[in-house]
Write a protein that holds these residues in place. Structure first.
Motif, PDB file in Angstrom:
ATOM      1  N   GLY A  24      39.175 -37.747  33.681  1.00 42.74           N
ATOM      2  CA  GLY A  24      38.443 -38.797  32.993  1.00 42.74           C
ATOM      3  C   GLY A  24      38.881 -39.075  31.580  1.00 42.74           C
ATOM      4  N   THR A  25      39.516 -38.093  30.900  1.00 50.88           N
ATOM      5  CA  THR A  25      39.795 -38.256  29.462  1.00 50.88           C
ATOM      6  C   THR A  25      41.275 -38.268  29.105  1.00 50.88           C
ATOM      7  N   HIS A  26      42.168 -38.146  30.095  1.00 51.68           N
ATOM      8  CA  HIS A  26      43.602 -38.093  29.797  1.00 51.68           C
ATOM      9  C   HIS A  26      44.331 -39.290  30.435  1.00 51.68           C
ATOM     10  N   PRO A  27      44.947 -40.130  29.640  1.00 51.42           N
ATOM     11  CA  PRO A  27      45.668 -41.280  30.202  1.00 51.42           C
ATOM     12  C   PRO A  27      46.871 -40.901  31.060  1.00 51.42           C
ATOM     13  N   SER A  64      52.117 -37.625  17.012  1.00 54.59           N
ATOM     14  CA  SER A  64      51.772 -36.415  17.761  1.00 54.59           C
ATOM     15  C   SER A  64      51.831 -36.661  19.256  1.00 54.59           C
ATOM     16  N   VAL A  65      51.948 -35.553  19.995  1.00 51.89           N
ATOM     17  CA  VAL A  65      51.755 -35.536  21.440  1.00 51.89           C
ATOM     18  C   VAL A  65      50.865 -34.335  21.743  1.00 51.89           C
ATOM     19  N   VAL A  66      49.827 -34.549  22.551  1.00 53.20           N
ATOM     20  CA  VAL A  66      48.867 -33.494  22.877  1.00 53.20           C
ATOM     21  C   VAL A  66      48.931 -33.219  24.372  1.00 53.20           C
ATOM     22  N   VAL A  67      49.176 -31.946  24.721  1.00 55.35           N
ATOM     23  CA  VAL A  67      49.201 -31.517  26.117  1.00 55.35           C
ATOM     24  C   VAL A  67      48.083 -30.497  26.319  1.00 55.35           C
ATOM     25  N   CYS A  68      47.132 -30.825  27.191  1.00 53.29           N
ATOM     26  CA  CYS A  68      45.998 -29.939  27.483  1.00 53.29           C
ATOM     27  C   CYS A  68      46.209 -29.285  28.841  1.00 53.29           C
ATOM     28  N   MET A  69      46.162 -27.964  28.875  1.00 53.18           N
ATOM     29  CA  MET A  69      46.424 -27.225  30.099  1.00 53.18           C
ATOM     30  C   MET A  69      45.124 -27.008  30.880  1.00 53.18           C
ATOM     31  N   TYR A  70      45.186 -27.273  32.190  1.00 52.34           N
ATOM     32  CA  TYR A  70      44.030 -27.102  33.071  1.00 52.34           C
ATOM     33  C   TYR A  70      44.412 -26.157  34.202  1.00 52.34           C
ATOM     34  N   ASP A  71      43.750 -24.998  34.232  1.00 51.53           N
ATOM     35  CA  ASP A  71      44.011 -23.959  35.219  1.00 51.53           C
ATOM     36  C   ASP A  71      43.259 -24.297  36.506  1.00 51.53           C
ATOM     37  N   LEU A  72      43.981 -24.704  37.526  1.00 50.66           N
ATOM     38  CA  LEU A  72      43.357 -25.118  38.782  1.00 50.66           C
ATOM     39  C   LEU A  72      42.700 -23.968  39.529  1.00 50.66           C
ATOM     40  N   LYS A  73      43.056 -22.736  39.192  1.00 52.46           N
ATOM     41  CA  LYS A  73      42.488 -21.578  39.889  1.00 52.46           C
ATOM     42  C   LYS A  73      41.099 -21.220  39.384  1.00 52.46           C
ATOM     43  N   THR A  74      40.786 -21.566  38.158  1.00 49.94           N
ATOM     44  CA  THR A  74      39.549 -21.060  37.569  1.00 49.94           C
ATOM     45  C   THR A  74      38.550 -22.144  37.174  1.00 49.94           C
ATOM     46  N   LEU A  75      38.998 -23.378  36.964  1.00 53.76           N
ATOM     47  CA  LEU A  75      38.093 -24.413  36.477  1.00 53.76           C
ATOM     48  C   LEU A  75      37.394 -25.120  37.631  1.00 53.76           C
ATOM     49  N   GLY A  76      36.150 -25.442  37.422  1.00 51.49           N
ATOM     50  CA  GLY A  76      35.353 -26.078  38.472  1.00 51.49           C
ATOM     51  C   GLY A  76      35.682 -27.550  38.651  1.00 51.49           C
ATOM     52  N   GLY A  77      35.189 -28.083  39.754  1.00 53.72           N
ATOM     53  CA  GLY A  77      35.492 -29.475  40.095  1.00 53.72           C
ATOM     54  C   GLY A  77      34.970 -30.470  39.085  1.00 53.72           C
ATOM     55  N   HIS A 123      48.310 -38.355  25.191  1.00 52.23           N
ATOM     56  CA  HIS A 123      47.359 -37.264  25.453  1.00 52.23           C
ATOM     57  C   HIS A 123      47.447 -36.980  26.947  1.00 52.23           C
ATOM     58  N   ILE A 124      47.908 -35.775  27.298  1.00 47.45           N
ATOM     59  CA  ILE A 124      48.340 -35.474  28.660  1.00 47.45           C
ATOM     60  C   ILE A 124      47.597 -34.260  29.203  1.00 47.45           C
TER      61      ILE A 124
END
Length: 206
Positions: free
Chosen positions: A170-173, A148-161, A22-23
């Motif tokens: 906190g939730t991705h190894p 399975s392999v799970v890749v979660c995308m995090y947009d650094l421009k729009t998401l808060g700290g 989980h990435i």
């Protein structure tokens, strides 16, 4: 890597991970977004099942990249090679829905399931942020129950700290930033994470 399963090609800059991983994938530019879709493309070029999960705008963008790079999205969906999943009203409902999608893919003979996610933080139809964090915390264990392999995308421009600090880290190894995949030293095991989340809201631990 986690060591939980066989190493697989992520399709992103020559990086590899293990089955069950989980990435969190951090991105800022359109080329980086497009590059993440290669995670699905390399699987579709083999026999893997691809899951596009997220808010409508992001999922449409992922499907456009697949279409532009030669994949017939509608044909893949009809053939049971590609699933598109959106929000549910609670973290439990989202986990159950995705679990059912994964099980159908396994039952159909998929050797590997690749999920690329773009969560709709603060968007209509999605759970509240803390409930989404509970969902992400549980995905690590859920992914390990399937090939399975799970890749979660995090947009650094729009998401808060808070989302980046508590959920992405906190939730991705594992994390991917630019051309490096790393074991995440800030990952928090499930029960500890859930307890901390409840304490931060001034509630008794669940």
């Amino acid at each position: 890597m986690s060591g939980r399963g066989d190493r697989i090609d992520l399709g992103i800059r020559g990086l590899h991970a293990a089955v069950g991983d989980h990435i969190a994938y951090f991105w800022e530019t359109e080329p980086q977004f497009t590059e993440a879709v290669d995670f699905l493309r390399v699987g579709l070029a083999a026999s893997d099942h691809a899951v596009v999960f997220g808010h409508e705008e992001a999922s449409r963008a992922v499907l456009r990249v697949l279409q532009r790079t030669g994949h017939d999205v509608e044909a893949l969906q009809r053939a049971g090679r590609l699933s598109v999943a959106g929000p549910e009203p609670s973290s439990e409902a989202m986990l159950a829905s995705l679990g059912a999608t994964f099980q159908r893919a396994v039952d159909a003979g998929a050797p590997l399931i690749r999920l690329l996610g773009n969560i709709g933080w603060g968007r209509a139809g999605w759970p509240a942020d803390d409930d989404i964090m509970r969902f992400e915390a549980r995905v690590t264990g859920a992914a390990a129950q399937f090939p399975s392999v799970v890749v979660c995308m995090y947009d650094l421009k729009t998401l808060g700290g808070r989302i980046i600090a508590h959920c992405a880290f906190g939730t991705h190894p594992l994390t991917i930033y630019r051309n490096v995949i790393r074991e995440n030293p800030l990952y928090v095991p499930l029960e500890e994470f859930l307890t901390g989340l409840d304490e931060a809201r001034g509630q008794p631990a669940a």
